[in-house]
Design an enzyme around this catalytic site. Structure first.
Site, short mmCIF file in Angstrom:
data_model
loop_
_atom_site.label_atom_id
_atom_site.label_comp_id
_atom_site.label_asym_id
_atom_site.label_seq_id
_atom_site.Cartn_x
_atom_site.Cartn_y
_atom_site.Cartn_z
N HIS A 111 -9.12 -57.13 -11.67
CA HIS A 111 -8.63 -55.54 -11.96
C HIS A 111 -7.18 -55.56 -12.84
O HIS A 111 -6.86 -54.34 -12.76
CB HIS A 111 -8.49 -54.95 -10.87
N HIS A 116 -12.04 -46.65 -8.69
CA HIS A 116 -11.83 -47.68 -7.53
C HIS A 116 -11.80 -46.67 -6.30
O HIS A 116 -11.17 -46.96 -5.47
CB HIS A 116 -10.88 -48.67 -7.57
N GLU A 174 -18.46 -48.95 -8.22
CA GLU A 174 -17.73 -49.07 -9.30
C GLU A 174 -18.71 -49.42 -10.44
O GLU A 174 -19.10 -50.43 -10.54
CB GLU A 174 -16.89 -50.14 -9.27
#
Length: 332
Positions: free
Chosen positions: A88, A158, A296
């Site tokens: 991420h 998220h 996501e």
């Protein structure tokens, strides 16, 4: 941290923070009551929680193997915040930044972020704009970005959902899910994707099934403690305009609320909240594993170095554009 609140005439009410462009609450009327459908915690706890709770993941969502980029003979080491990989965008990725609130109206907000060259190891300066909008029964998440040098970009929200409401005993495994994808990415023990594979067993979500049905019956589920896999969306399920088919649909355990997901991104990462335990909740206690799920929308994980998984590199003069809609439908 600076909060913002959006509300529209259909009864959607969204709250967020400039820190991480984080969504902290989304409520709507269900069965004569107002239902909270996002997991969240106290504002002061967002800086220390470790699960990207409601935040934006970037500059590249999901994993980049070996925490390194390779392109045209050049190499860029990245922050290996989930050793040996970059997850991420790194430990100080977009989820840890104070975004600028550039515009704020009753039902929409625009936030901006400038990510300098070398940020978490990524090449190129990236200018990012994010808009959250409430349109009817939809929460719209729309990103745009530009760069001055080639860099991989994959931004996503998220947000963790529980369509039954954010209660102390929350568990989404009684939710029913449908996901329009014929292929998915199995992973190795570190979460890095293997080869594109046809959906099978509990990973075949083309027909509605309970999230918890045949739970941990597949080696991939046993390894990940549930679902944490990218699904490659059919072209027909990619957002192209009005009347487009949804990519995923989830129904609450009490069957009073459904959520449809529409996106122009090539994949959805379906995550069943397998590592939520010890994450602070709104009551000052802690969530348990599987208290929420994520869908996501993103580029395929590890694709910056693997052309067979797509080309997520943004070049100077190009515009990155990501739009995802979460549509809420009351069924009673």
């Amino acid at each position: 941290m600076t909060p913002f609140v959006l509300e529209n005439q259909e009864g959607l009410r969204l709250r967020g923070l400039d820190f991480g462009a984080t969504l902290t609450s989304l409520t709507l009327p269900v069965g004569g009551e107002r239902r909270e459908v996002l997991l969240g915690c106290a504002d002061e706890a967002y800086a220390s929680q470790q699960v990207w709770l409601g935040a934006v993941a970037g500059r590249f969502a999901n994993r980049i193997g070996g925490a390194e980029l390779v392109r045209d003979g050049q190499r860029w080491p990245l922050d290996a915040n989930q050793p040996p990989h970059c997850l991420h965008g790194g430990r100080d990725g977009f989820h840890r930044r104070r975004w600028q609130i550039a515009e704020l109206a009753a039902d929409k907000v625009r936030l901006t972020l400038l990510s300098p060259a070398g940020d978490q190891g990524f090449p190129g300066q990236l200018q990012t704009s994010l808009e959250y909008r409430l349109e009817g029964q939809d929460l719209v998440v729309e990103f745009e970005a530009s760069t001055d040098a080639p860099t991989p970009v994959s931004l996503t929200s998220h947000a963790y959902f529980n369509l039954d409401g954010d209660g102390p005993e929350g568990d989404v495994r009684q939710h029913a899910i449908t996901l329009r994808a014929d292929q998915f990415l199995p992973t190795d023990a570190s979460g890095l994707p293997l080869a594109i594979s046809p959906v099978e067993g509990p990973f075949d979500l083309r027909s509605e099934r309970l999230i918890g049905q045949a739970w941990l019956s597949h080696p991939q589920q046993m390894q990940a403690k549930g679902y944490d896999h990218a699904y490659l969306l059919k072209e027909a399920a990619r957002l192209r305009g009005a009347g487009q088919a949804w990519a995923a649909r989830v129904r609450s355990g009490d069957r009073q609320l459904a959520m449809e997901v529409y996106t122009n991104q090539p994949s959805l990462q379906f995550y069943s909240g397998n590592w939520l335990a010890s994450t602070p909740n709104r009551a000052g206690q802690c969530y348990q594993d599987h208290a929420g799920f994520c869908l996501e929308a993103q580029q395929l994980p590890d694709s910056p170095n693997r052309p067979e998984l797509g080309d997520p590199w943004l070049l100077p003069g190009q515009r990155y554009h990501h739009q995802t809609r979460y549509r809420f439908i009351t069924t009673r």
